[in-house]
Design a protein around this motif. Structure first.
Motif, short mmCIF file in Angstrom:
data_model
loop_
_atom_site.label_atom_id
_atom_site.label_comp_id
_atom_site.label_asym_id
_atom_site.label_seq_id
_atom_site.Cartn_x
_atom_site.Cartn_y
_atom_site.Cartn_z
N THR A 1 -15.20 8.02 -28.68
CA THR A 1 -14.29 7.61 -29.75
C THR A 1 -14.11 8.67 -30.82
O THR A 1 -13.49 8.43 -31.85
CB THR A 1 -14.82 6.31 -30.42
N LYS A 2 -14.66 9.86 -30.57
CA LYS A 2 -14.59 10.96 -31.54
C LYS A 2 -13.74 12.10 -30.99
O LYS A 2 -13.89 12.48 -29.82
CB LYS A 2 -15.98 11.49 -31.86
N PRO A 3 -12.87 12.69 -31.82
CA PRO A 3 -12.08 13.83 -31.36
C PRO A 3 -12.97 15.03 -31.08
O PRO A 3 -14.00 15.22 -31.73
CB PRO A 3 -11.13 14.11 -32.52
N LEU A 4 -12.59 15.80 -30.08
CA LEU A 4 -13.34 17.00 -29.71
C LEU A 4 -12.34 18.10 -29.38
O LEU A 4 -11.44 17.91 -28.56
CB LEU A 4 -14.22 16.73 -28.48
N ASP A 5 -12.47 19.24 -30.05
CA ASP A 5 -11.61 20.39 -29.78
C ASP A 5 -12.51 21.60 -29.67
O ASP A 5 -13.11 22.03 -30.65
CB ASP A 5 -10.60 20.57 -30.91
N ASP B 1 -7.11 6.63 -37.29
CA ASP B 1 -8.55 6.92 -37.38
C ASP B 1 -8.88 8.03 -38.36
O ASP B 1 -10.01 8.48 -38.46
CB ASP B 1 -9.13 7.23 -36.00
N GLY B 2 -7.87 8.49 -39.11
CA GLY B 2 -8.11 9.50 -40.14
C GLY B 2 -8.11 10.94 -39.65
O GLY B 2 -8.32 11.85 -40.44
N THR B 3 -7.87 11.18 -38.37
CA THR B 3 -7.85 12.54 -37.84
C THR B 3 -6.52 13.21 -38.20
O THR B 3 -5.55 12.53 -38.55
CB THR B 3 -8.03 12.53 -36.31
N PRO B 4 -6.48 14.56 -38.13
CA PRO B 4 -5.22 15.26 -38.44
C PRO B 4 -4.09 14.83 -37.51
O PRO B 4 -4.31 14.25 -36.45
CB PRO B 4 -5.58 16.74 -38.21
N VAL B 5 -2.87 15.14 -37.91
CA VAL B 5 -1.68 14.82 -37.12
C VAL B 5 -1.84 15.38 -35.71
O VAL B 5 -2.27 16.51 -35.52
CB VAL B 5 -0.41 15.38 -37.80
N LYS B 6 -1.50 14.55 -34.74
CA LYS B 6 -1.54 14.94 -33.33
C LYS B 6 -0.15 15.42 -32.94
O LYS B 6 0.85 14.83 -33.36
CB LYS B 6 -1.97 13.76 -32.48
N VAL B 7 -0.10 16.48 -32.16
CA VAL B 7 1.18 17.07 -31.77
C VAL B 7 1.26 17.09 -30.25
O VAL B 7 0.33 17.55 -29.57
CB VAL B 7 1.32 18.52 -32.31
N ILE B 8 2.38 16.58 -29.72
CA ILE B 8 2.62 16.61 -28.28
C ILE B 8 3.99 17.25 -28.08
O ILE B 8 5.01 16.72 -28.56
CB ILE B 8 2.59 15.21 -27.66
N GLN C 1 7.22 18.95 -25.76
CA GLN C 1 7.97 18.62 -24.54
C GLN C 1 7.39 19.34 -23.32
O GLN C 1 7.44 18.82 -22.21
CB GLN C 1 9.45 19.03 -24.68
N ASP C 2 6.84 20.54 -23.51
CA ASP C 2 6.33 21.33 -22.38
C ASP C 2 4.88 20.99 -22.03
O ASP C 2 4.23 21.72 -21.30
CB ASP C 2 6.47 22.82 -22.66
N SER C 3 4.34 19.89 -22.56
CA SER C 3 3.01 19.33 -22.28
C SER C 3 1.88 19.93 -23.11
O SER C 3 0.76 19.46 -23.02
CB SER C 3 2.65 19.35 -20.79
N ARG C 4 2.16 20.95 -23.92
CA ARG C 4 1.11 21.42 -24.83
C ARG C 4 0.86 20.34 -25.88
O ARG C 4 1.77 19.62 -26.27
CB ARG C 4 1.52 22.73 -25.51
N CYS C 5 -0.38 20.21 -26.31
CA CYS C 5 -0.69 19.20 -27.33
C CYS C 5 -1.88 19.65 -28.17
O CYS C 5 -2.57 20.60 -27.83
CB CYS C 5 -0.95 17.83 -26.68
N GLN C 6 -2.08 18.96 -29.28
CA GLN C 6 -3.19 19.25 -30.20
C GLN C 6 -3.80 17.94 -30.67
O GLN C 6 -3.08 16.98 -30.95
CB GLN C 6 -2.69 19.99 -31.44
N GLY C 7 -5.12 17.92 -30.75
CA GLY C 7 -5.83 16.79 -31.33
C GLY C 7 -5.91 15.56 -30.45
O GLY C 7 -6.26 14.48 -30.93
N MET C 8 -5.63 15.69 -29.17
CA MET C 8 -5.55 14.52 -28.30
C MET C 8 -6.82 14.28 -27.48
O MET C 8 -6.98 13.20 -26.93
CB MET C 8 -4.36 14.66 -27.34
N PHE C 9 -7.72 15.26 -27.39
CA PHE C 9 -8.92 15.07 -26.57
C PHE C 9 -10.00 14.37 -27.40
O PHE C 9 -10.31 14.80 -28.51
CB PHE C 9 -9.45 16.39 -26.03
#
Length: 119
Positions: A58-62, A37-44, A46-54
């Motif tokens: 249909t639109k990312p929200l941070d 969808d053209g959004t930045p790289v999503k990072v997940i 092992q310890d459950s922290r993540c970025q860009g996943m919410f």
């Protein structure tokens, strides 16, 4: 004789544990993912922290602050895994379908939001 029985029992327990570990077929979701969808790289992590996943619909929200991703170990009735993303006070539930070990389709309800590929 008793010592031999104890060693045999311990060996059976260890072998059973190794067999169960080998049978663990839950896909691994930790990693860096590129979405279609053209959004930045999503990072997940092992310890459950993540970025860009919410996503809000249909639109990312941070909104800033920590984000966590909780991934189920079993498939649901539709054959998908559940993914709960939390960035307080926001939380959303998604389902994910692994179409390969490095490709995942992410759904909100029955609608596919995006597909991501492991980098």
């Amino acid at each position: 004789m008793r010592r031999t029985t104890q060693l045999l029992g311990a060996s059976l327990v260890l072998a059973s544990g190794l067999a169960l570990t080998a049978c663990d077929s839950t896909p691994k979701i930790a990693g860096n993912w590129k979405a279609d969808d053209g959004t930045p790289v999503k990072v997940i992590a092992q310890d459950s922290r993540c970025q860009g996943m919410f996503y809000n619909g249909t639109k990312p929200l941070d909104i800033g602050g920590g984000m966590t991703c909780s991934f189920s170990t079993k498939k649901d009735a539709n054959g998908r895994y559940s993914l709960v993303v939390s960035q307080p006070p926001n939380q959303a539930s998604y389902t994910v379908d692994f179409t390969g070990s490095d490709t995942v389709a992410v759904y909100s309800g029955t609608s596919k939001i995006y597909t991501m590929t492991r980098q």
